[in-house]
Design an enzyme around this catalytic site. Sequence first.
Site, PDB file in Angstrom:
ATOM      1  N   HIS A  50     -20.377   6.141 -12.019  1.00 47.37           N
ATOM      2  CA  HIS A  50     -20.193   5.416 -13.282  1.00 47.37           C
ATOM      3  C   HIS A  50     -18.861   4.657 -13.207  1.00 47.37           C
ATOM      4  CE1 HIS A  50     -23.567   7.387 -15.357  1.00 47.37           C
ATOM      5  NE2 HIS A  50     -23.243   8.429 -14.614  1.00 47.37           N
ATOM      6  N   ARG A  52     -18.176   2.091 -15.294  1.00 43.79           N
ATOM      7  CA  ARG A  52     -17.830   1.813 -16.699  1.00 43.79           C
ATOM      8  C   ARG A  52     -17.638   0.348 -17.062  1.00 43.79           C
ATOM      9  NH1 ARG A  52     -19.856   6.424 -18.300  1.00 43.79           N
ATOM     10  NH2 ARG A  52     -18.505   8.252 -18.144  1.00 43.79           N
ATOM     11  N   ASN A  82     -25.210   2.352 -17.540  1.00 41.27           N
ATOM     12  CA  ASN A  82     -24.815   2.588 -18.947  1.00 41.27           C
ATOM     13  C   ASN A  82     -23.454   1.961 -19.255  1.00 41.27           C
ATOM     14  OD1 ASN A  82     -23.598   4.487 -17.283  1.00 41.27           O
ATOM     15  ND2 ASN A  82     -23.758   6.163 -18.753  1.00 41.27           N
ATOM     16  N   ASN A 231     -23.114  16.759 -17.792  1.00 34.48           N
ATOM     17  CA  ASN A 231     -24.505  16.502 -18.117  1.00 34.48           C
ATOM     18  C   ASN A 231     -25.293  16.213 -16.848  1.00 34.48           C
ATOM     19  OD1 ASN A 231     -26.787  15.979 -19.609  1.00 34.48           O
ATOM     20  ND2 ASN A 231     -26.163  13.947 -20.282  1.00 34.48           N
ATOM     21  N   ASP A 258     -21.962  11.667  -9.369  1.00 31.51           N
ATOM     22  CA  ASP A 258     -22.062  11.511 -10.823  1.00 31.51           C
ATOM     23  C   ASP A 258     -20.660  11.384 -11.427  1.00 31.51           C
ATOM     24  OD1 ASP A 258     -23.224  11.159 -13.281  1.00 31.51           O
ATOM     25  OD2 ASP A 258     -23.736  13.263 -13.597  1.00 31.51           O
ATOM     26  N   HIS A 262     -13.654   9.584 -18.183  1.00 31.11           N
ATOM     27  CA  HIS A 262     -13.487   9.403 -19.630  1.00 31.11           C
ATOM     28  C   HIS A 262     -12.003   9.387 -19.974  1.00 31.11           C
ATOM     29  CE1 HIS A 262     -17.647   9.813 -20.852  1.00 31.11           C
ATOM     30  NE2 HIS A 262     -17.775  10.917 -20.147  1.00 31.11           N
ATOM     31  N   GLY A 273     -18.998  14.763 -18.839  1.00 29.55           N
ATOM     32  CA  GLY A 273     -18.739  14.103 -17.554  1.00 29.55           C
ATOM     33  C   GLY A 273     -17.494  14.607 -16.875  1.00 29.55           C
TER      34      GLY A 273
END
Length: 373
Positions: A50, A52, A82, A231, A258, A262, A273
Amino acid sequence: MLIERVRVIDKDSDYTANVLIKEGKIKEITKCDGEGKYVLMPAFIDMHTHLRSPGYEYKEDLESGQKAALKGGYTTLCSMANTLPVCDNEKTIEYIKDESKRLNLCEVIPVCSVTRNLEGKEIVNIDNMIKHTNLFSDDGNTIFSQSIMKDSLNLSKEYGFKILTHCQPEAKIIKRDLNLLEEIGGNLHICHVSSKDSVELIKNHKDKGLDFTCEVAPHHIYGYDIDYKVNPSFRSKEDFESLIEGIKDGYIDIIATDHAPHSAEDKMKGSPGISNIEVAFSMAYTSLNKYGIDLNKISELMSYNPAKILGLNKGLIRVGDDADLVLIDMDEEYEIDTNDFVSKGKNNPFNKEKVKGRILKTMRKGRVLYDYR
């Protein structure tokens, strides 16, 4: 560049050699006697990152995420969809590709969402998006509609793309997706497997000859019974041991991070996460080594198999291949220190724990893009 007296390890090899790199390629490998001080492995490939960007650059941006990846020994990343806006359109995917090309750090393969705006209701325009990627995922959101999943699998068969499926409740959705795959075919990859029940389903279907791939995340094969929101969740010791056995028995295809950075504020508000790409190899090696899983197998899980799934000519150390390589001090033990993370995300519950296997250098096409020293 001449790398002298290194222990060369990939899926198939373990020997000491001098390795000559010229014009971005592995030019020559000369075997020699004795043991190398450091280990040279194919750089790692992450099918589940991710980054972001666009939209959540306060969590991570394309530069910080790729520099964190390089620190962890990765040179190829699949960036999840996402973002804001969601990566479900040509403009967004072209931004990610163009900006990554400008940065000239990792190879970034954007993942497109399966459904518009990750809402699980309408499949994206495959005709447009297949020009830009062959990876599709609503990761973070389960596709609950059986008809949407069925149509997606049919399209994956028709167009030749791969669906990376996020499954929650995990075993229930994995069972549904594997039954659909058995019924109609398609190209399926199961993300972040974490439970014993899921591993049993995967074993049963692979033993029947069903063709699909799956991944585990480094944190799920490193720790268990931990009160920290990821998650899927951290599981029990029994689940953890099932993942280890799944790796040993060849049912788990890859380790994918993964990596989910954050801000501290978002984490306090309950965002699931972990920021882990910088220490993913060390976490995996530290844990798996205790269970007799060697570096050849780890290289297969982190380099060769991801390359094979993605159709990349990478993942081995051979004359003529791109010099995408990582140099590691396997004897060095160090503390995970989130304050030293290059990633903007410092969210990792294993801060101050000791792990083994220090990444010293990461090279992409012969360019040293990370140097610990």
